[in-house]
Design a protein around this motif. Structure first.
Motif, PDB file in Angstrom:
ATOM      1  N   GLY A 319     -34.233   2.157 -70.429  1.00 46.26           N
ATOM      2  CA  GLY A 319     -33.606   1.128 -71.256  1.00 46.26           C
ATOM      3  C   GLY A 319     -34.151   1.168 -72.664  1.00 46.26           C
ATOM      4  O   GLY A 319     -35.169   1.815 -72.944  1.00 46.26           O
ATOM      5  N   SER A 320     -33.457   0.481 -73.564  1.00 45.16           N
ATOM      6  CA  SER A 320     -33.911   0.408 -74.966  1.00 45.16           C
ATOM      7  C   SER A 320     -33.263  -0.790 -75.647  1.00 45.16           C
ATOM      8  O   SER A 320     -32.184  -1.240 -75.236  1.00 45.16           O
ATOM      9  N   HIS A 321     -33.925  -1.305 -76.659  1.00 44.51           N
ATOM     10  CA  HIS A 321     -33.382  -2.428 -77.419  1.00 44.51           C
ATOM     11  C   HIS A 321     -34.046  -2.487 -78.788  1.00 44.51           C
ATOM     12  O   HIS A 321     -35.097  -1.871 -79.030  1.00 44.51           O
ATOM     13  N   THR A 322     -33.412  -3.208 -79.693  1.00 42.69           N
ATOM     14  CA  THR A 322     -33.995  -3.482 -81.010  1.00 42.69           C
ATOM     15  C   THR A 322     -34.267  -4.974 -81.117  1.00 42.69           C
ATOM     16  O   THR A 322     -33.602  -5.799 -80.454  1.00 42.69           O
ATOM     17  N   LYS A 323     -35.239  -5.323 -81.930  1.00 42.10           N
ATOM     18  CA  LYS A 323     -35.546  -6.728 -82.197  1.00 42.10           C
ATOM     19  C   LYS A 323     -35.744  -6.884 -83.701  1.00 42.10           C
ATOM     20  O   LYS A 323     -36.548  -6.161 -84.304  1.00 42.10           O
TER      21      LYS A 323
END
Length: 389
Positions: A319-323
């Motif tokens: 998984g991956s995400h930006t904040k």
């Protein structure tokens, strides 16, 4: 020294239980009347066992003496004044053991070890707890408490040495890896003016590893292999920049007018397989500090030697995400977005490790690029390094 004495006291308690069982397991070594066994520890402590004949004594080996002693201890703790205790088991199977206790199966790993000297036929007992080991002559059991009381007055003989420890073919351990992330562009760290440059401090790498160590032959060579669940955190040096996936790829964009960034980062998690051939130039060598007083010796062990190895890994993105935390028109807000952000689903690379005593250092370098071809801000290869705990 007082702390050491307390630890030895704990070891002594464990030894008493092991010694009592050893007498049951070897009735020929006990001097007793035909119908009873008396195990006398001091003037106030005795264990009395009634038997009809030798066959009854052999049957005692089917019962768990440790469980009986634990029940006695619980009964004493729950009563203020105890003068007599009796354990009853109408069914006769409450204290039966499910398995047979085997002594000396692995002297370096078992908590309890009992051995007999081949020269003088004296019983000895060894108890291992953590990095400490107590060894005492069984014949001196009655004087054990007095010996401990006199240690500070008589002093201890202290010696230091090294010894070879017998190692198992394969061992297992659970490791935690803590470090920092960055990436290389054409072999160098990105220029500080690039929108995608990261903060070295704050771009954390965290991993949890299940690692096996398999010895190859009797020399210093062995293999480390297993699996790692880990996270890349790339915290941007310029907190105003927002990471956005567009039709053209993943872009690092300047904020709109009136918006001030507080923090911006990209996080990706991977599950990887690891294989690292290692050389341990003092494999099995331990530093030993021994304290001796009379028939009692206490040994403390420490790891020794340099370990070094180079191997590889391969993993898959979970998984991956930006904040993006920002302030707009005076109000604080944040935007957390999940997605693939054109990150490569697979990663593979080279891993190096070096250790000394109880400390190990690692470095990982991805041979493939972080982003898919022509979908990232540049051709970037992830790199991480830190400590193995």
């Amino acid at each position: 020294m007082k702390n050491l004495i307390k630890k030895v006291g704990m070891l002594t308690g464990l030894f008493v239980v092991a010694f009592a069982y050893s007498l049951i397991a070897n009735p020929a070594t006990v001097k007793q009347p035909r119908d009873s066994i008396i195990i006398d520890f001091d003037n106030n402590t005795k264990i009395l066992i009634y038997v009809k004949d030798k066959s009854d004594l052999e049957n005692l080996r089917s019962f768990d003496l440790n469980a009986m002693l634990r029940d006695v201890s619980l009964s004493i703790d729950s009563s203020k004044n105890v003068t007599y205790l009796k354990l009853e088991d109408d069914g006769g199977d409450k204290y039966l053991k499910d398995t047979t206790v085997v002594f000396d199966s692995d002297p370096d790993e078992d908590d309890f070890e009992r051995s007999r000297s081949s020269d003088d036929h004296e019983n000895k007992a060894r108890i291992k707890l953590g990095n400490y080991r107590l060894e005492v002559d069984v014949d001196d059991i009655e004087d054990l408490e007095e010996t401990f009381e006199d240690i500070e007055d008589d002093g201890l003989k202290v010696t230091s040495s090294t010894e070879e420890k017998r190692l198992r073919k394969t061992t297992h351990e659970f490791n935690v890896e803590i470090g920092v992330n960055n990436y290389l562009e054409d072999g160098d760290f990105p220029d500080g003016n690039a929108n995608y440059s990261v903060k070295p401090w704050g771009s954390w790498y965290v991993g949890f590893s299940s690692i096996h160590k398999t010895a190859i032959g009797n020399g210093p060579f062995f293999l480390e292999w297993g699996g790692t669940l880990h996270w890349y955190n790339f915290k941007l040096d310029n907190e105003d920049i927002q990471i956005v996936k567009t039709e053209n790829g993943t872009e690092y964009l300047e904020p709109p007018v009136g918006t001030t960034g507080i923090k911006s980062k990209l996080t990706a998690s991977y599950l990887s397989a690891v294989l690292v051939p290692m050389l341990d130039f003092s494999r099995g060598t331990r530093k030993v500090k021994k304290y001796e007083s009379g028939s009692i010796s206490i040994s403390k062990y420490k790891k020794q030697g340099v370990r070094i190895g180079v191997g590889g890994y391969a993993g898959y993105r979970l998984g991956s995400h930006t904040k993006y935390r920002f302030k707009q028109d005076g109000d604080k807000d944040r935007d957390k977005t999940s997605g693939n952000f054109n990150l490569n689903n697979f990663r593979y690379g080279v891993r190096g490790q070096i250790g000394y005593k109880g400390m190990d250092f690692f470095i990982n370098y991805d041979l493939n690029e972080l982003f898919n071809d022509d979908k990232g801000p540049a051709k970037l290869n992830a790199i991480s390094f830190g400590f193995i705990l």
